[in-house]
Scaffold this motif. Structure first.
Motif, PDB file in Angstrom:
ATOM      1  N   GLY A 140      37.547  32.414  38.181  1.00  0.00           N
ATOM      2  CA  GLY A 140      37.978  33.263  37.077  1.00  0.00           C
ATOM      3  C   GLY A 140      37.162  34.543  36.992  1.00  0.00           C
ATOM      4  N   GLU A 141      35.865  34.424  37.265  1.00  0.00           N
ATOM      5  CA  GLU A 141      35.022  35.623  37.255  1.00  0.00           C
ATOM      6  C   GLU A 141      35.441  36.609  38.338  1.00  0.00           C
ATOM      7  OE1 GLU A 141      30.301  36.787  37.932  1.00  0.00           O
ATOM      8  OE2 GLU A 141      30.937  34.683  37.763  1.00  0.00           O
ATOM      9  N   ARG A 142      35.703  36.112  39.537  1.00  0.00           N
ATOM     10  CA  ARG A 142      36.123  37.004  40.628  1.00  0.00           C
ATOM     11  C   ARG A 142      37.490  37.621  40.323  1.00  0.00           C
ATOM     12  NH1 ARG A 142      33.127  36.111  45.348  1.00  0.00           N
ATOM     13  NH2 ARG A 142      31.020  35.553  44.656  1.00  0.00           N
ATOM     14  N   VAL A 143      38.385  36.867  39.730  1.00  0.00           N
ATOM     15  CA  VAL A 143      39.708  37.393  39.402  1.00  0.00           C
ATOM     16  C   VAL A 143      39.616  38.467  38.343  1.00  0.00           C
ATOM     17  CG1 VAL A 143      41.950  36.820  38.383  1.00  0.00           C
ATOM     18  CG2 VAL A 143      40.939  35.311  40.097  1.00  0.00           C
ATOM     19  N   SER A 144      38.782  38.242  37.329  1.00  0.00           N
ATOM     20  CA  SER A 144      38.664  39.215  36.243  1.00  0.00           C
ATOM     21  C   SER A 144      38.062  40.536  36.716  1.00  0.00           C
ATOM     22  CB  SER A 144      37.827  38.620  35.105  1.00  0.00           C
ATOM     23  OG  SER A 144      36.495  38.368  35.565  1.00  0.00           O
ATOM     24  N   GLU A 145      37.206  40.476  37.715  1.00  0.00           N
ATOM     25  CA  GLU A 145      36.588  41.707  38.233  1.00  0.00           C
ATOM     26  C   GLU A 145      37.575  42.575  38.992  1.00  0.00           C
ATOM     27  OE1 GLU A 145      33.377  40.361  40.571  1.00  0.00           O
ATOM     28  OE2 GLU A 145      32.043  39.941  38.867  1.00  0.00           O
ATOM     29  N   ARG A 146      38.598  41.963  39.568  1.00  0.00           N
ATOM     30  CA  ARG A 146      39.608  42.684  40.371  1.00  0.00           C
ATOM     31  C   ARG A 146      38.971  43.492  41.509  1.00  0.00           C
ATOM     32  NH1 ARG A 146      42.248  39.854  37.396  1.00  0.00           N
ATOM     33  NH2 ARG A 146      44.164  40.398  36.303  1.00  0.00           N
ATOM     34  N   LYS A 147      37.893  42.957  42.070  1.00  0.00           N
ATOM     35  CA  LYS A 147      37.197  43.670  43.134  1.00  0.00           C
ATOM     36  C   LYS A 147      37.179  42.909  44.457  1.00  0.00           C
ATOM     37  CE  LYS A 147      34.032  46.245  40.118  1.00  0.00           C
ATOM     38  NZ  LYS A 147      32.599  46.511  39.792  1.00  0.00           N
ATOM     39  N   SER A 148      37.687  41.703  44.446  1.00  0.00           N
ATOM     40  CA  SER A 148      37.617  40.911  45.676  1.00  0.00           C
ATOM     41  C   SER A 148      38.410  41.550  46.796  1.00  0.00           C
ATOM     42  CB  SER A 148      38.128  39.490  45.411  1.00  0.00           C
ATOM     43  OG  SER A 148      37.263  38.795  44.537  1.00  0.00           O
ATOM     44  N   TRP A 149      39.575  42.103  46.458  1.00  0.00           N
ATOM     45  CA  TRP A 149      40.399  42.712  47.501  1.00  0.00           C
ATOM     46  C   TRP A 149      39.690  43.913  48.137  1.00  0.00           C
ATOM     47  CZ3 TRP A 149      41.927  47.767  47.353  1.00  0.00           C
ATOM     48  CH2 TRP A 149      41.805  48.436  46.126  1.00  0.00           C
ATOM     49  N   SER A 150      39.066  44.756  47.287  1.00  0.00           N
ATOM     50  CA  SER A 150      38.368  45.929  47.829  1.00  0.00           C
ATOM     51  C   SER A 150      37.114  45.525  48.584  1.00  0.00           C
ATOM     52  CB  SER A 150      38.027  46.904  46.701  1.00  0.00           C
ATOM     53  OG  SER A 150      37.166  46.294  45.753  1.00  0.00           O
ATOM     54  N   ALA A 151      36.412  44.476  48.080  1.00  0.00           N
ATOM     55  CA  ALA A 151      35.228  44.013  48.803  1.00  0.00           C
ATOM     56  C   ALA A 151      35.611  43.436  50.158  1.00  0.00           C
ATOM     57  CB  ALA A 151      34.492  42.961  47.964  1.00  0.00           C
ATOM     58  N   ARG A 152      36.747  42.733  50.215  1.00  0.00           N
ATOM     59  CA  ARG A 152      37.191  42.187  51.501  1.00  0.00           C
ATOM     60  C   ARG A 152      37.559  43.312  52.468  1.00  0.00           C
ATOM     61  NH1 ARG A 152      39.219  37.714  54.462  1.00  0.00           N
ATOM     62  NH2 ARG A 152      39.212  38.610  56.557  1.00  0.00           N
ATOM     63  N   LEU A 153      38.290  44.307  51.987  1.00  0.00           N
ATOM     64  CA  LEU A 153      38.668  45.422  52.855  1.00  0.00           C
ATOM     65  C   LEU A 153      37.442  46.197  53.314  1.00  0.00           C
ATOM     66  CD1 LEU A 153      41.876  46.834  51.125  1.00  0.00           C
ATOM     67  CD2 LEU A 153      41.672  45.127  52.936  1.00  0.00           C
ATOM     68  N   ALA A 154      36.478  46.382  52.401  1.00  0.00           N
ATOM     69  CA  ALA A 154      35.259  47.094  52.786  1.00  0.00           C
ATOM     70  C   ALA A 154      34.499  46.313  53.852  1.00  0.00           C
ATOM     71  CB  ALA A 154      34.388  47.321  51.562  1.00  0.00           C
ATOM     72  N   ALA A 155      34.433  44.998  53.706  1.00  0.00           N
ATOM     73  CA  ALA A 155      33.753  44.184  54.716  1.00  0.00           C
ATOM     74  C   ALA A 155      34.486  44.229  56.045  1.00  0.00           C
ATOM     75  CB  ALA A 155      33.636  42.742  54.221  1.00  0.00           C
ATOM     76  N   ASP A 156      35.828  44.208  55.999  1.00  0.00           N
ATOM     77  CA  ASP A 156      36.602  44.298  57.241  1.00  0.00           C
ATOM     78  C   ASP A 156      36.357  45.628  57.941  1.00  0.00           C
ATOM     79  OD1 ASP A 156      37.639  41.806  56.858  1.00  0.00           O
ATOM     80  OD2 ASP A 156      39.555  42.495  56.031  1.00  0.00           O
ATOM     81  N   LEU A 157      36.325  46.720  57.159  1.00  0.00           N
ATOM     82  CA  LEU A 157      36.079  48.034  57.748  1.00  0.00           C
ATOM     83  C   LEU A 157      34.697  48.087  58.388  1.00  0.00           C
ATOM     84  CD1 LEU A 157      37.558  50.427  55.024  1.00  0.00           C
ATOM     85  CD2 LEU A 157      38.550  49.813  57.215  1.00  0.00           C
ATOM     86  N   THR A 158      33.700  47.538  57.700  1.00  0.00           N
ATOM     87  CA  THR A 158      32.348  47.542  58.250  1.00  0.00           C
ATOM     88  C   THR A 158      32.278  46.726  59.534  1.00  0.00           C
ATOM     89  OG1 THR A 158      31.412  47.778  56.030  1.00  0.00           O
ATOM     90  CG2 THR A 158      29.947  46.986  57.764  1.00  0.00           C
TER      91      THR A 158
END
Length: 643
Positions: A240-258
């Motif tokens: 629930g905490e990760r969902v509420s932040e709405r940042k998991s998708w961007s963090a995943r994409l940033a990690a993929d780019l790196t």
């Protein structure tokens, strides 16, 4: 007092564009699989960013018997996944949605046909939970499905059990390669209800030790029992905490780019430790801008590439001079310079010599015409004296002048002449031919005169080898300190236009030498003076002839003016002859001095022109490759930067 603000990093869009640019610049230079992987990551990131950003896709992944499906049912509050003894139980991925409105396109992109609505929970609104097949399934299709979705989901929840949490397949195939994705990963130790209380902490400590060894230090590790419900609430709270932040998708994409950028760097996209990197002030370097007397192939800066001596990635001025010297020798510059001096004297004698004897000079071959230099149209030889015709004929036989049929058998076998230019200067690599016009074709007009191909003798094997060595030295000097793939690209760039050197150098010799054959204005003045003196001498001769005729006919002799005791007709005849000879001798001395001076100017102009050819066909491709590498490094650094 000014407030210090933290400098924000580049946006995700900026990093995405930088990765695509780096992949484009690395294409053809770096391994194809790494470039393709970077493009795939960038394209996938772009697609995910355009889809629903209000939903977070979390996936339960694990080995056979780890209890993923049981945990999936516990989290959703429904028996959505089949749980049984037969393995593998889960054959295809399925999704549970908390408020799945608008998640359809996202699930279509993920190719998840089985979708369920989970029990409402305000804390989990926007969560899309996937139950994946076993990553160690005996069925290949299951493993491929896991690999595909592991690369696409926003949050990875790895479910392990006390018996197989140290499985090498999990750690070596997934956890260790995904060390850069620690911000979007959670590890759950399931089935802790089967362990004594003191064994649970030992298992957690051992699991933490293994994860730290995988580079996943700090990753959340939870003890859960899907059967008893222990730890499920804590896991739901974390989700629930990760969902509420709405940042998991961007963090995943940033990690993929790196990760993709790191893979490009590891494949040869960045300098090795201790090497001197090529830097760019703005990622751009002008391949055509060089400072006077320098070679712009070193440290990249805005608009120019500075020269260093002995440093990595630079070409010294001595290497450039060696290249120019080798090209000049192969192009026959010493022969051309000598011909310019001799041709100047030859034409000066023809133009300013004593009219009584100057016609004899025309029987001698003109050194410049023999080399097809001096504004004479190829294939047309108006006004050639017999000696010049014979000289040209002998030049054809010796290979100095192109024959009528381009490309003789011997020239083709030797591979040292350009198509249609047998006997012409060749400075390329052995077996490489020029791509210019044929020997009888006009290539340029210079100062109103037609300039064609020269007939400078072909370069010798030693001269060609010297050119090859000079080109190789340029490539090696410029490639020093660069990563292997880019060093190879720089060396290849130095040789990329070697086939064009023969034609380009020959054109430079023809056009530059043609400028050095212009007739000085004093030739016309002396020529006019010679004809005036010749007219005076002729007048004296005619006068004496008239007097001789009158005496022969016994006619009364008219009054005869004299200079002292010498009659004027004799003065005109003898004085005109002596004056003509004296003027011719003085003109010859002036022509000799002028020929030396013109030869020096022509040698300097030829070296400059051939140096420009070498810069355009050898140095500029190298500069372009170094500028590309500089832009690649800058794009790679931007793609690897944290947002």
């Amino acid at each position: 007092m000014k407030l210090l603000r933290r400098k924000e990093g580049p946006t995700l869009d900026t990093r995405l564009a930088a990765l695509l640019e780096a992949a484009t610049l690395g294409e053809g230079r770096l391994p194809e699989q790494d470039v393709s992987a970077a493009r795939t990551v960038a394209e996938r990131a772009g697609v995910r960013r355009e889809l629903s950003l209000d939903h977070t896709v979390a996936a339960l992944a694990g080995a056979t018997g780890s209890g993923k499906s049981s945990l999936y049912n516990a989290l959703t509050g429904q028996d959505l996944a089949d749980v049984g003894v037969t393995r593998p139980t889960t054959s295809t991925a399925q999704a549970a949605l908390w408020d799945g409105e608008g998640a359809g396109p996202l699930l279509d992109w993920l190719d998840i046909p089985r979708r369920h609505s989970a029990a409402p929970d305000p804390n989990l609104t926007g969560l899309v939970l996937l139950d994946l097949p076993d990553h160690d399934s005996i069925r290949l299709s299951h493993r491929l499905e896991v690999d595909r979705l592991v690369e696409q989901v926003d949050l990875l929840v790895w479910v392990v059990d006390p018996q197989k949490y140290a499985d090498a397949a999990l750690h070596e195939r997934y956890l260790r390669p995904l060390a850069g994705h620690r911000d979007v990963m959670v590890v759950v130790l399931n089935q802790v209800d089967r362990l004594p209380a003191e064994a649970v902490s030992r298992c957690l400590d051992d699991l933490r030790r293994l994860l730290d060894g995988d580079g996943l230090d700090g990753i959340p590790v939870l003890a859960v029992s899907a059967r008893t419900g222990r730890g499920v609430g804590e896991l739901r709270a974390l989700l629930g905490e990760r969902v509420s932040e709405r940042k998991s998708w961007s963090a995943r994409l940033a990690a993929d780019l790196t990760a993709a950028a790191d893979r490009l760097a590891a494949s040869g996209g960045s300098p090795e430790e201790g090497d001197t990197p090529v830097t760019a002030a703005d990622g751009r370097a002008s391949a055509g801008t060089r400072s006077a007397g320098t070679v712009s192939v070193g440290t990249v800066s805005v608009g120019t590439v500075s020269v260093g001596t002995g440093s990595a990635g630079t070409v010294s001025a001595g290497t450039e001079r060696a290249l120019t010297g080798a090209l000049c020798a192969a192009a026959g510059v010493p022969l051309v310079v000598e011909a310019v001096a001799k041709g100047h004297r030859h034409r000066a004698v023809v133009a300013t010599g004593w009219p009584v004897t100057r016609w004899v000079r025309r029987f001698r071959p003109d050194p410049l015409r023999r080399l097809r230099i001096g504004g004479l149209a190829p294939g047309k030889r108006p006004g050639l004296a017999p000696g010049e015709r014979s000289g040209l004929a002998s030049s054809k036989r010796s290979g100095l002048v192109p024959a009528k049929r381009p490309g003789t058998a011997s020239a083709k076998r030797s591979g040292v002449t350009s198509p249609g230019r047998p006997g012409a200067s060749s400075v390329g690599q052995p077996g490489e031919t020029g791509t210019g016009r044929s020997g009888g074709e006009v290539v340029e007009r210079q100062g109103g005169g037609i300039v064609g191909r020269t007939s400078v003798p072909a370069a010798s094997a030693v001269q060609r080898a010297q050119v090859e060595t000079a080109i190789r030295d340029v490539g090696e000097a410029a490639a020093a300190g660069l990563p292997g793939p880019w060093a190879a690209a720089v060396r290849q760039a130095a040789r990329s236009r070697a086939r064009e050197l023969a034609d380009a150098v020959d054109r430079a010799v023809a056009t530059t030498s043609a400028v050095g054959t212009r007739r000085p204005l004093w030739w016309r003045a002396v020529n006019a003076l010679q004809w005036v003196v010749f007219a005076v001498m002729l007048a004296g001769a005619l006068w004496l002839g008239v007097l001789f005729g009158m005496d022969y006919l016994r006619l009364p002799e008219p009054p005869l003016p004299t200079v002292g005791v010498v009659p004027w007709p004799t003065v005109l005849l003898v004085g005109g002859a002596l004056a003509g000879v004296l003027i011719a001798l003085l003109s010859r001395l002036a022509a000799w001095a002028g020929g030396r001076r013109r030869a020096r100017r022509t040698a300097k102009a030829l070296r400059t022109a051939i140096g420009e050819v070498g810069g355009k066909l050898v140095l500029e491709p190298v500069e372009g490759e170094l500028a590309t590498y500089a832009r690649f490094v800058e794009a790679l650094d931007l793609a690897r930067a944290r947002t």
